[in-house]
Design an enzyme around this catalytic site. Structure first.
Site, mmCIF file in Angstrom:
data_model
loop_
_atom_site.group_PDB
_atom_site.id
_atom_site.type_symbol
_atom_site.label_atom_id
_atom_site.label_comp_id
_atom_site.label_asym_id
_atom_site.label_seq_id
_atom_site.Cartn_x
_atom_site.Cartn_y
_atom_site.Cartn_z
ATOM 1 N N LYS A 175 18.350 0.143 -9.767
ATOM 2 C CA LYS A 175 18.700 -0.705 -8.635
ATOM 3 C C LYS A 175 18.193 0.209 -7.133
ATOM 4 O O LYS A 175 19.182 0.938 -6.761
ATOM 5 C CB LYS A 175 20.209 -1.180 -8.651
ATOM 6 C CG LYS A 175 20.342 -2.414 -7.889
ATOM 7 C CD LYS A 175 21.795 -2.574 -7.579
ATOM 8 C CE LYS A 175 22.310 -1.806 -6.341
ATOM 9 N NZ LYS A 175 21.575 -2.463 -5.046
ATOM 10 N N GLU A 249 26.370 11.669 -6.775
ATOM 11 C CA GLU A 249 26.043 12.212 -5.641
ATOM 12 C C GLU A 249 26.371 11.555 -4.498
ATOM 13 O O GLU A 249 25.697 10.471 -4.069
ATOM 14 C CB GLU A 249 24.545 12.485 -5.736
ATOM 15 C CG GLU A 249 23.923 13.268 -7.016
ATOM 16 C CD GLU A 249 24.247 14.667 -6.716
ATOM 17 O OE1 GLU A 249 24.695 15.318 -5.785
ATOM 18 O OE2 GLU A 249 23.642 15.526 -7.625
ATOM 19 N N CYS A 284 22.183 13.240 3.516
ATOM 20 C CA CYS A 284 23.580 13.786 2.830
ATOM 21 C C CYS A 284 23.842 14.814 3.399
ATOM 22 O O CYS A 284 25.283 15.240 3.559
ATOM 23 C CB CYS A 284 23.633 13.288 1.516
ATOM 24 S SG CYS A 284 22.454 14.102 0.885
#
Ligand code: NAD
Length: 485
Positions: A175, A249, A284
């Site tokens: 997705k 994550e 991130c």
């Protein structure tokens, strides 16, 4: 001649499916320009994708890891000639500068090759014949895996999850993020077409309709998720009813600690600057807060401001731009709100840098690189993951205080320590609550594909990168004859 719009569609069992209407994707550097659209799939499409993956899985597993690696590496190496064209598309839908789009695409392709190279090791069984009898330890696939991708580095982040899942003998339903689906869906269609039908399936659409259907589907055994901590919590709840194996994550609020023993010079400032501002801070494991020993503070702030002032913000396709806009409206509003809040609290807020093209500044989600000082530790811009081109710089008096501040967070993704005394930096780094601690570096690429990566605390569950990702994507099975006691 009318041009046909690019539409990212779900891809199930080797064929695209229409979906129920489309949602536009616009260029974050020029929000009135439409780049394409994605098709809205629903729970029925998700069910078809999962069932296709489920049907294809036994034959894919039966090929063996080495043959799977050969097919996957061939399928992904075939994408190399398309990198430059796809990079243009990625920059248009994401906003990032072109070299980053190329790095994301090349990094993704190299990740598939890296995991292909681990297939032989993965296939090796541990056989023990001793006084107890005959024992085999081997890794087995889990079945169907859901791979859920964020928008910031769609190619490489998808590859880091999908490659170990496929090499381990699972099949997948991927997705993409609704914010940046076009390039990833083009890549995944091209990969899926070169593999047996049903091995890689794609579902496009909203988080609520598609994401929930995927993470609650009883035939999905594994969820591999990269995204925010808030979504990670929701997915864990969704996956709980059928007790799926989840690797997460998640977000980060990475501290950089500049010690008294660091020489504050152009090299240090530029390394830290790249780690803050690359991709407009939307990484991130970018530096999100900087703690500097008071004896180095004034020098650091002044050199860092000079560095920041040289950054050029503009359209990612404009060769003058060092950074592009932020990707989407919610992110644009959130980062601006954090800056406004810091200002309202009396912090010193400096919006720096240059505009590549001042006349088009208001057309996109552009934010000037911003340095914040005189800010309280409890301010939102210090405690939250800002995910934008803004950074607070805070002085500390002793290292215990710096470690305490660095660890005073629910996040624990990465951190960095800056010092001329590397032995001391390693010792101090061991006290930080972070999955990766970098010494005198903290930028894009500091975390190699072969180096296990993941978060402490609410920055994640499990580890990606390296061989451990193959272990996370498989079950350990023991086969044993009767043991002689
Ligand atoms: P996000 O959590 O908003 O979305 C990530 C993906 O999850 C998207 O595909 C989204 O549609 C989907 N999703 C959202 N709600 C869902 C639900 N209830 N069920 C199933 N799927 C759902 O994250 P984002 O804004 O796309 O990405 C930015 C975040 O990702 C930041 O927090 C960043 O730190 C984090 N991130 C972490 C890593 C890492 O390796 N730790 C890497 C990149 C990004």
């Amino acid at each position: 001649m009318e041009t046909v719009e690019r539409v990212a569609r779900s891809f199930v069992n080797g064929s695209p499916i229409a979906g129920n209407g489309t949602t536009a994707i616009t260029d974050p550097a020029s929000v009135r320009e439409r780049v394409g659209a994605f098709a809205e799939s629903d729970a029925n499409d998700v069910d078809a994708a999962v069932r296709a993956a489920h049907a294809a899985q036994p034959a894919w597993a039966a090929l063996g890891a080495i043959e799977r690696a050969r097919l996957l590496t061939a399928a992904t190496q075939a994408l190399v000639p398309s990198v430059d064209e796809l990079a243009q598309l990625l920059t248009r839908e994401h906003g990032k500068v072109l070299w980053e789009s190329v790095a994301d695409l090349r990094g993704g392709i190299n990740t598939y090759a890296y995991y292909g190279g681990l297939a032989e090791r993965f296939a090796t069984e541990l056989v023990i014949d001793d006084h107890r009898g005959h024992i085999i330890e081997a890794r087995r696939p889990m079945g169907v895996a859901a791979v859920i991708v964020p928008w910031n580095f769609p190619s490489i982040l998808c590859a880091l999850m999908l490659a170990p899942i496929l090499i381990a003998g699972n099949t997948a339903v991927v997705k993409p993020s609704p914010f940046v689906p076009l390039t990833l869906v083009a890549l995944l269609h091209a990969i899926a077409e070169r593999l047996p039908a049903g091995v890689v399936n794609v579902v496009t659409g909203s988080a609520i309709e598609v994401g929930v259907a995927l993470t609650t589907h009883p035939l999905v055994r594994k969820v591999s998720f990269t995204g925010s901590t808030a979504t990670g919590r929701e997915i864990l709840k969704q996956a709980a009813s059928t007790l799926k194996n989840c690797t997460m994550e998640l977000g980060g609020n990475d501290p950089a600690l500049v010690l008294a023993s660091a020489t504050v010079d152009a090299r240090l400032v530029s390394e830290i600057g790249k780690a803050v501002f690359t991709s407009s801070g939307q990484i991130c494991y970018g530096i999100k807060r900087i703690y500097v020993h008071r004896s180095r503070y004034a020098a650091f702030v002044s050199q860092f401001a000079e560095y920041t002032n040289e950054i050029v913000v503009g359209n990612g396709r404009d060769s003058r731009s060092t950074i592009g806009p932020v990707n989407n409206k919610p992110q644009f509003d959130r980062v601006n709100a954090l800056i406004a809040d810091a200002r309202a609290q009396g912090a010193t807020v400096r919006a720096l840098g240059k505009k590549a093209d001042a006349s088009s500044w208001d057309d996109g989600y552009f934010i000037a690189p911003t340095v914040i000082t005189d800010i309280a530790h409890a301010a939102d811009v210090v405690t939250c993951e800002q995910f934008g081109p803004v950074v607070p710089i805070i002085a500390f008096d002793d290292e215990d205080e710096a470690v305490m501040r660095a660890n005073d967070s629910e996040y624990g993704l990465a951190a960095s320590v800056w010092s001329d005394d590397e032995d001391h930096a390693f010792a101090l780094g061991a006290r930080l609550e972070a999955g990766s601690v970098f010494i005198n570096v903290h930028k894009l690429g500091a975390s190699d594909v072969a180096m296990p990566f993941g978060g402490f605390k609410q920055s994640g569950i499990g580890r990606g990168h390296g061989f451990i990702a193959l272990e996370e994507a498989s079950e350990l099975q023991v086969l044993a004859k009767r043991i002689n006691l």
